[in-house]
Design an enzyme around this catalytic site. Structure first.
Site: not given
Length: 274
Positions: A30, A61, A83, A85-86, A113, A211-212, A235, A247
């Site tokens: 990201s 992306h 991902h 989560y997608e 990120a 998350m990746s 962050n 995000h």
């Protein structure tokens, strides 16, 4: 496990569009896809055109492969990843790694990120990943194993290539860049962690969370690829600064570190031992 025919069809399609097979694969997270814009004499292939490729649905992306020359090396870059989560399966998330291997890639530089768990970190820091924790509750190697793709029980004791890590540290010193290093933990998302979860992850030994990355690295090692991992601390994780996470903040921070990120990765690639 991944279908050999699907891999062959996807890699054949990509090969038809390029003159020289790339040696280094880049997975750009990201806000970090800007590195793909630096590739010279690029061939750009949207994911939607490649047989069996999923499509990236996340803001920030671009969803395309960029193949060409970067710092004198032949590279293939994913501007946008997939991902869990997608709603994609682990097989779909990691399918591009299989295709890169089939094309002839020997090394992978994976970027992301991530939220900082280590309280010594600051937003905008770059962290070399020294190890990871798979907290996703799934594994891309579950299912029947095809020995043509890799061993049934791959060793993960050096998931992130130690020589590459040292090389990256030397590169940071050469350009006067202060970098962090630590353990990345992969969660499924798409929710950010709760403060209690962040405390738990810190106790587990994690320095950053995202998350990746973990599925792609598992498959890279299964395929015998050498891996270097870099996190942009976009962050601080929940409960550290007592502020909501968005995000937009992730993208904003990666924009701020754009120049140092580009300079760092270019230095790595230009001098990367094969």
């Amino acid at each position: 496990m991944t279908n050999l025919t699907a891999i062959s069809q996807a890699s054949s399609y990509v090969k038809k569009h390029i003159k020289e097979n790339p040696a280094i694969g880049l997975i750009l997270g990201s806000g970090l896809g800007v590195l793909g814009d630096e590739i010279e004499n690029p061939t750009i292939i949207p994911y939607s055109e490649i047989p069996h490729f999923p499509e990236s649905t996340v803001s920030g992306h671009k969803g395309q492969l960029v193949i060409g020359t970067l710092e004198g090396k032949q590279v293939i870059a994913m501007q946008g990843r997939f991902h869990y989560y997608e709603g994609y399966s682990m097989e779909q998330v990691t399918f591009p790694i299989r295709v890169m291997k089939d094309i002839g890639v020997g090394s992978i530089i994976v970027t992301n990120a991530a939220g900082g768990i280590n309280e010594d970190f600051n937003p905008g820091d770059l962290m070399l990943i020294t190890d990871h924790i798979n907290n996703m509750g799934d594994n891309p190697l579950i299912g029947k194993n095809d020995e043509a793709l890799g061993a049934r029980f791959p060793d993960m004791s050096q998931s992130y290539d130690r020589a590459y890590i040292q090389h990256a540290k030397d590169c940071a010193d050469a350009i006067g860049l202060n970098i962090q290093h630590g353990v990345y933990v992969g969660n499924t998302g798409p929710t950010y962690e709760t403060p209690a979860e962040v405390r738990m992850l810190r106790n587990m030994g994690a320095d950053a969370v995202g998350m990746s990355t973990v599925p792609e690295v598992i498959v890279s090692r299964h395929a015998g690829l050498r891996v270097l991992g870099i996190s942009c601390i976009s962050n601080m994780a929940a409960g550290i600064l007592d502020q909501p996470l968005t995000h937009d903040e992730v993208i904003e921070t990666t924009e701020q570190v754009r120049e140092s990120f580009l300079k760092f990765v270019k230095q790595i690639i230009s001098t990367l031992p094969q």
